[in-house]
Design an enzyme around this catalytic site. Structure first.
Site, short mmCIF file in Angstrom:
data_model
loop_
_atom_site.label_atom_id
_atom_site.label_comp_id
_atom_site.label_asym_id
_atom_site.label_seq_id
_atom_site.Cartn_x
_atom_site.Cartn_y
_atom_site.Cartn_z
N THR B 1 -7.38 -4.36 1.71
CA THR B 1 -6.04 -4.03 2.25
C THR B 1 -6.10 -3.98 3.76
OG1 THR B 1 -5.63 -2.68 0.30
CG2 THR B 1 -4.18 -2.32 2.19
N ARG B 29 -1.08 -5.68 -12.18
CA ARG B 29 -1.15 -4.33 -11.59
C ARG B 29 -0.68 -4.37 -10.14
NH1 ARG B 29 -3.81 -2.24 -6.89
NH2 ARG B 29 -4.12 0.00 -7.17
N VAL B 30 0.18 -3.43 -9.77
CA VAL B 30 0.67 -3.35 -8.38
C VAL B 30 0.27 -1.99 -7.82
CG1 VAL B 30 2.73 -3.31 -6.92
CG2 VAL B 30 2.59 -4.90 -8.86
N GLY B 31 -0.28 -1.96 -6.61
CA GLY B 31 -0.66 -0.69 -5.99
C GLY B 31 0.41 -0.21 -5.04
N ASP B 32 0.00 0.57 -4.05
CA ASP B 32 0.96 1.23 -3.15
C ASP B 32 1.43 0.34 -2.02
OD1 ASP B 32 -1.78 1.47 -2.23
OD2 ASP B 32 -0.92 2.53 -0.53
N THR B 52 -4.47 2.65 2.84
CA THR B 52 -5.46 1.84 2.13
C THR B 52 -6.23 2.75 1.22
OG1 THR B 52 -7.53 0.57 2.36
CG2 THR B 52 -7.00 2.08 4.15
N GLY B 53 -6.64 2.21 0.03
CA GLY B 53 -7.41 3.04 -0.89
C GLY B 53 -6.80 3.02 -2.27
N GLY B 55 -4.49 3.01 -4.73
CA GLY B 55 -3.04 2.88 -4.66
C GLY B 55 -2.27 3.77 -5.61
#
Lengths: 175, 134
Positions: B1, B29-32, B52-53, B55
């Protein structure tokens, strides 16, 4: 006039210091510098904060060192699915793409969606199609692949098979 | 990220984030990073944030908006608001996390709770770049 400033991150999955080769160390630092200088050059020319962050992120999307764009991580099927967003603090406008597979620079499309205003967030093939119809570069998914990410995928799938995935480092997970 | 935050010469803020997610993530899958208020936030009244990290944790805690809220409603400094989440709630939940943020006065913070974070800032002639402590 306010004194402009730009700050960036390239991910918190940094390679452990002991494993950081001089080559990767140099490559990462020079890429960070290039992103900072490109974005800041826009700021001191009077461009907006939104212009500057889009420019800096695009530089890092194009650099294989970072987990974004070219050099992005691979999902468990060996496919790149890219997510990006941008928000403008003055207007509150924002744009985002998720699960995109063909957009060369997702942050640019997020910026355009922020300007369009509605839709704000597009996913998957709809995001890819919107990008293409609005003149943004689209590429084959393989454009984003690097040998390091292929190796990382094999390592993580092997860890899952052995039941040691919990012990994976931030770097193995995020790169 | 990867992410960037900026304060321009007109006093306006912006934030952007872009990612491939994480290695071997489930398809779909979708993160933040694309979730406004979680991995990305900007509001001229307070700050701009890019995270970052892990999510899923940034989404559950609405990290970007929470930093904004701690500043706007509780009067916290950027450093306290951002550091409180990275070293507090996110660390307590076991989430590797980091972020870059700038406030309306041009203060910058780059907290992280992992072994290192690629990061940097630039202001005038000053350029700072680091990976681990340095």
């Amino acid at each position: 006039m306010t004194r402009p400033v730009l700050a960036i991150h390239g991910g918190c999955g940094a390679i452990p210091r002991a494993d950081l080769t001089p080559e990767v160390n140099h490559a990462a630092r020079s890429a960070l510098r290039r992103a900072l200088q490109a974005g800041y050059a826009l700021l001191i020319s009077g461009a907006s904060a939104a212009d500057a962050v889009a420019e800096a992120v695009q530089i890092m999307e194009d650099d294989p060192v970072f987990n974004a764009g070219h050099g992005a991580a691979l999902n468990r099927d060996g496919v790149h699915e890219l997510d990006a967003s941008l928000m403008d603090g003055e207007s509150g406008r924002a744009g985002a793409v998720a699960g995109a597979r063909r957009i060369r620079n997702p942050v640019r499309v997020a910026r355009a969606l922020a300007e369009a205003g509605d839709p704000l967030l597009l996913i998957g093939s709809a995001a890819d199609a919107w990008a293409a119809s609005h003149g943004f570069d689209t590429v084959d998914n393989a454009h984003f692949t690097t040998p390091a990410r292929v190796a990382a995928l094999h390592t993580m799938l092997e860890r899952e098979r052995l039941g040691t995935a919990q012990g994976a480092t931030e770097q193995e997970k995020h790169g | 990220t990867v992410g960037a935050v900026a304060l321009d010469g007109h006093g306006h803020l912006a934030a952007a984030t872009s990612t491939g997610g994480y290695t071997a993530k489930p398809a779909g899958r979708v993160g933040d990073s694309p979730i406004i208020g979680a991995g990305t936030w900007a509001d001229d009244r307070t700050c701009a944030v890019s995270g970052t990290g892990k999510g899923e944790l940034f989404i559950r805690l609405a990290v970007g908006h929470d930093i904004h809220a701690r500043m706007l409603y509780a009067g916290q400094s950027l450093e306290d608001a951002a550091g409180g989440l990275i070293h507090g709630e996110l660390a307590a939940l076991g989430g590797g996390a980091g972020l870059c943020a700038v406030d309306r006065s041009g203060n910058v913070t780059l907290p992280y709770n992992t072994g290192g974070m690629y990061r940097g800032w630039i202001r005038g002639d000053e350029v700072y770049v680091a990976i681990h402590e340095d």
